[in-house]
Scaffold this motif. Sequence first.
Motif, short mmCIF file in Angstrom:
data_model
loop_
_atom_site.label_atom_id
_atom_site.label_comp_id
_atom_site.label_asym_id
_atom_site.label_seq_id
_atom_site.Cartn_x
_atom_site.Cartn_y
_atom_site.Cartn_z
N THR A 85 58.95 -98.26 -95.01
CA THR A 85 60.07 -99.06 -96.42
C THR A 85 59.53 -97.44 -96.89
O THR A 85 60.40 -97.01 -97.78
CB THR A 85 59.52 -99.96 -96.74
N THR A 87 58.57 -93.49 -98.48
CA THR A 87 60.07 -92.14 -98.00
C THR A 87 59.42 -91.09 -97.50
O THR A 87 59.65 -90.19 -97.45
CB THR A 87 61.03 -92.36 -98.65
N SER A 88 57.73 -90.70 -98.29
CA SER A 88 57.61 -89.20 -98.18
C SER A 88 56.03 -89.71 -97.75
O SER A 88 55.08 -91.56 -98.81
CB SER A 88 57.35 -88.94 -99.52
N ARG A 135 58.57 -93.65 -88.51
CA ARG A 135 59.72 -93.05 -88.57
C ARG A 135 60.95 -92.41 -87.41
O ARG A 135 60.36 -92.19 -86.47
CB ARG A 135 59.37 -91.76 -89.94
#
Length: 164
Positions: A85, A87-88, A135
């Motif tokens: 969950t 994102t970076s 990812r």
Amino acid sequence: MTRRKPVDMSFEDWTERQIREAQERGAFSNLAGAGKPIPDLDKPWSAERWAADLARREGVDLSLALPVPLRLRRDRERLLAGLGTLTSEAQVREVVAEFNDSVREAFRRPTTGGPPMTVGLMDVEVVLDRWRAARPAPEPPPVPDLAPPTAARPWWRRWPGPRS
């Protein structure tokens, strides 16, 4: 608000009278659970079960009531399960740094019973590798159409002109 009990009336008669008047007004009709058996009535009552049921009904997170080593173990599992969950890389580094700070704080405090502290610090680079592996691969850019464009004739060439 209820009226005061008359001096010449016993508590039992006064209470029964208030219940009867409320029934006549319909105050007890259409209540949730009417006509259904009371759940868990056959189980013995305990304060612990009552508190756990109340917390479950109210949506309270009881993880703060766990001993620190168990809570940290649970937090570590949740962190690793929720890597997808994030994102970076900066978010991953921040979450791991917060977890490591809480582990360091737990090691600084003396233990007062409970399980021993067996949770260690997390390596940021190892967690980042797991995050990258979890990812999905980025989609390749669309391939441009290499077919030559069809040349459209100008409108005056399509004009049939005068007929002879």
